[in-house]
Design an enzyme around this catalytic site. Structure first.
Site: not given
Ligand code: SF4
Length: 325
Positions: A54, A58, A61, A98, A130, A190, A262
């Site tokens: 990705c 984040c 993540c 989901c 979802c 959600c 949740r």
């Molecule tokens: S949480 Fe992870 S998968 Fe989702 S946008 Fe952020 S870096 Fe990408």
């Protein structure tokens, strides 16, 4: 009756949030019983249909391409594989399926067409379907709705003020815009957050204020505890205590009385007794399956045992629609 409103002030929320914990659980349990069957818990299954690689940053993540983690990157799964997984989830008692893709945003390309096929297929199975696919335009939201999408997950993660300490590749406003597109397409919203990112209690309160003051409360509010993953910037964050989770869950329950609150990531680190306290405080939804996208989750057998011991029953699919008819 509990108050049903979307103009909660900071002071009102602080008063709830800082209520002594046992009193807070009691208050939340009381609100919970006014609007929900306290024995009923929604069981959802989350499948990563496209993992890793990705472009976002984040900081919690393991799927962000820029961090060096053990996540095994894979392209969008074939539709038949996803539908088989949905069928297995249904057979083991899940009523919501989901599908998550590690994308910054949805693009109008062949992958989106495949997602549309998956949504149609899962919807035909009678499960609430979802998706969590990143940012979405208004027209993409409408297309998903037409295909049978029931809900869309798009978490706020944290407060607006703390957001750029966690993510710099998009803004809080981007987040709110997608939620708005989902709501306008009449898809169930959600949206929740993660605690344990290094934020203060003020940030937690601010996030709950944003969620509960949306024009309509989200139908689902996931409360996640960070599961630190090696290789991510937050790998050394300390464990979130169960009391912090309970305080978030109970406050969310009081602010948004009808939402499915949740108990999400971090459940794997909780004992049955701790999870029972979360249900007492108003949580009424969990993710089933041994993986939550890429992080561990309790095994199916453990959850079956928990439902037996606590006398819980799985919530039927589409119950919201039955109630509103
Ligand atoms: S949480 Fe992870 S998968 Fe989702 S946008 Fe952020 S870096 Fe990408």
């Amino acid at each position: 009756m509990a108050e049903f409103k979307n103009n909660w002030t900071r002071q009102e929320i602080e008063e709830i949030f800082y209520t002594p914990i046992l009193e807070l659980i009691y208050k939340a349990a009381t609100v919970h019983r006014q609007y929900n069957d306290p024995q009923e818990v929604q069981v959802c299954t989350l499948l990563s249909v496209k993992t890793g690689g990705c472009p976002e940053d984040c900081s919690y993540c393991p799927q962000a391409a820029r961090y060096h983690t053990d996540v095994k990157v894979h392209k969008l799964l074939p539709t038949n594989e996803v539908l088989e997984a949905a069928q297995r989830a249904k057979e083991s008692g899940s009523t919501r399926f989901c599908m998550g893709a590690a994308w910054r945003e949805v693009r109008d390309n062949s992958d989106f067409e495949k997602i549309i096929d998956m949504v149609q297929g899962v919807s035909r199975m009678g499960m609430e379907v979802c998706c969590t696919l990143g940012m979405l335009s208004a027209s993409q939201a409408e297309k998903l709705k037409e295909a049978g999408l029931y809900a869309y997950n798009h978490n706020l993660d944290t407060s607006e003020e703390y957001y750029d300490q966690v993510i710099t590749t998009r803004t809080y406003k981007n987040r709110l815009d997608t939620i708005d597109h989902v709501r306008s397409a009449k898809i169930s919203v959600c949206s929740g957050g993660i605690i344990g990112l290094g934020e203060t209690e003020n940030d937690r309160i601010e996030m709950l204020q944003t969620l509960s003051n949306l024009p309509e409360h989200p139908e689902s509010v996931p409360v996640n505890a960070l599961v630190p993953v090696e290789g991510t910037p937050l790998e050394n964050q300390g464990k979130v205590s169960v009391w912090e989770m309970i305080r978030m869950i109970a406050t969310a329950r009081i602010l948004m009385p009808k939402a499915m609150v949740r108990l999400s990531a971090g459940r794997v680190r909780m004992s049955l007794e701790e999870q029972a306290l979360c249900f007492m405080a108003g949580a009424n939804s969990i993710f089933a399956g041994d993986k939550l996208l890429t992080t561990p989750n309790p095994e199916e057998n453990q959850d079956k045992k928990m439902f037996q011991v606590l006398n819980l029953k799985p919530r039927k699919a589409y119950k919201e629609q039955e109630i509103s008819q």
